[in-house]
Design a protein around this motif. Sequence first.
Motif, short mmCIF file in Angstrom:
data_model
loop_
_atom_site.label_atom_id
_atom_site.label_comp_id
_atom_site.label_asym_id
_atom_site.label_seq_id
_atom_site.Cartn_x
_atom_site.Cartn_y
_atom_site.Cartn_z
N ALA A 66 -2.76 -0.35 7.18
CA ALA A 66 -2.72 -2.06 7.42
C ALA A 66 -2.22 -2.79 6.16
O ALA A 66 -1.34 -3.83 6.31
N LEU A 67 -2.63 -2.35 5.10
CA LEU A 67 -2.08 -3.10 3.91
C LEU A 67 -0.54 -2.93 3.72
O LEU A 67 0.00 -3.75 3.13
N PHE A 68 -0.08 -1.61 4.02
CA PHE A 68 1.23 -1.39 3.94
C PHE A 68 1.79 -2.25 4.85
O PHE A 68 3.03 -2.86 4.74
N GLY A 69 1.42 -2.36 6.17
CA GLY A 69 2.09 -3.17 7.31
C GLY A 69 2.18 -4.72 6.69
O GLY A 69 3.07 -5.39 7.37
N SER A 70 1.27 -5.17 5.76
CA SER A 70 1.38 -6.41 5.56
C SER A 70 1.97 -6.68 4.20
O SER A 70 1.74 -7.69 3.84
N HIS A 71 2.66 -5.67 3.86
CA HIS A 71 3.49 -5.70 2.33
C HIS A 71 2.50 -5.83 1.37
O HIS A 71 2.96 -6.47 0.53
N GLN A 72 1.25 -5.40 1.39
CA GLN A 72 0.45 -5.41 0.18
C GLN A 72 0.44 -4.15 -0.60
O GLN A 72 -0.43 -4.04 -1.32
N MET A 73 0.80 -2.94 -0.06
CA MET A 73 1.04 -1.96 -0.62
C MET A 73 2.32 -1.25 -0.43
O MET A 73 3.13 -1.57 0.55
N GLN A 74 2.57 -0.30 -1.36
CA GLN A 74 4.06 0.41 -1.49
C GLN A 74 3.83 1.79 -0.92
O GLN A 74 2.91 2.18 -0.44
N CYS A 75 4.94 2.45 -0.69
CA CYS A 75 5.11 3.72 0.03
C CYS A 75 4.29 4.43 -0.81
O CYS A 75 3.73 5.50 -0.28
N SER A 76 4.48 4.58 -2.09
CA SER A 76 3.62 5.58 -3.05
C SER A 76 2.19 5.48 -2.79
O SER A 76 1.61 6.65 -3.07
N ASP A 77 1.64 4.21 -2.50
CA ASP A 77 0.24 4.08 -2.28
C ASP A 77 -0.14 4.76 -0.83
O ASP A 77 -1.34 5.42 -0.65
N LEU A 78 0.74 4.57 -0.08
CA LEU A 78 0.49 5.13 1.52
C LEU A 78 0.38 6.71 1.32
O LEU A 78 -0.16 7.42 2.08
N ALA A 79 1.67 7.08 0.73
CA ALA A 79 1.86 8.63 0.60
C ALA A 79 0.68 9.27 -0.31
O ALA A 79 0.24 10.40 -0.02
N ARG A 80 -0.05 8.53 -1.27
CA ARG A 80 -1.41 9.18 -2.04
C ARG A 80 -2.41 9.07 -1.11
O ARG A 80 -3.01 10.26 -1.10
N GLY A 81 -2.47 8.09 0.04
CA GLY A 81 -3.65 8.19 1.05
C GLY A 81 -3.41 9.31 1.66
O GLY A 81 -4.19 10.09 2.34
N LEU A 82 -2.02 9.74 2.17
CA LEU A 82 -1.94 10.73 2.91
C LEU A 82 -2.13 12.15 2.32
O LEU A 82 -2.48 13.01 3.27
N VAL A 83 -1.74 12.37 1.06
CA VAL A 83 -2.04 13.52 0.39
C VAL A 83 -3.55 13.92 0.30
O VAL A 83 -3.93 14.99 0.51
N LEU A 84 -4.22 12.60 0.08
CA LEU A 84 -5.87 12.70 0.06
C LEU A 84 -6.35 13.22 1.39
O LEU A 84 -7.08 14.06 1.39
N LEU A 85 -5.71 12.58 2.42
CA LEU A 85 -6.17 12.97 3.73
C LEU A 85 -5.98 14.45 4.13
O LEU A 85 -6.64 15.21 4.61
N GLU A 86 -4.67 14.82 3.82
CA GLU A 86 -4.42 16.29 4.09
C GLU A 86 -5.29 17.30 3.32
O GLU A 86 -5.61 18.28 3.77
#
Length: 133
Positions: A66-86
Amino acid sequence: MRSAVYILAGAVAGAAAFYVATRAVHPRSGGARLEHPAVEAPPRASLSSLADTLALAVSSFELRTALFGSHQMQCSDLARGLVLLEERWAAYNSTRRGERVTLDSSQDAADRSLYSRVDQAERRFEQSACPRP
């Protein structure tokens, strides 16, 4: 007079406790070696606690999306969340397979829901056009 006796007795007891403690910590100084009880390994995380941790990681990733969609987060932040999730997903799956737990109907429904949410998070990341970590 009575208080002086108590103070002296306390001082002697404290000195004796200190002497014993320092000799037990440093056995080379001539003290007797005290055996310490074996420290048990921490118990493995239960499947339900891993499921809770995984659900929290999914919710965190959804917030990042949601934060990425509203341009409040970068790709690197989203990728870090994906790594944590995986990482959480891998821990949950390996524990579930390792324990060979038979799930009751409510646990099975929760397991399917978790799988669906993780799959949806993976798809959302793919749609973000961010490079895969």
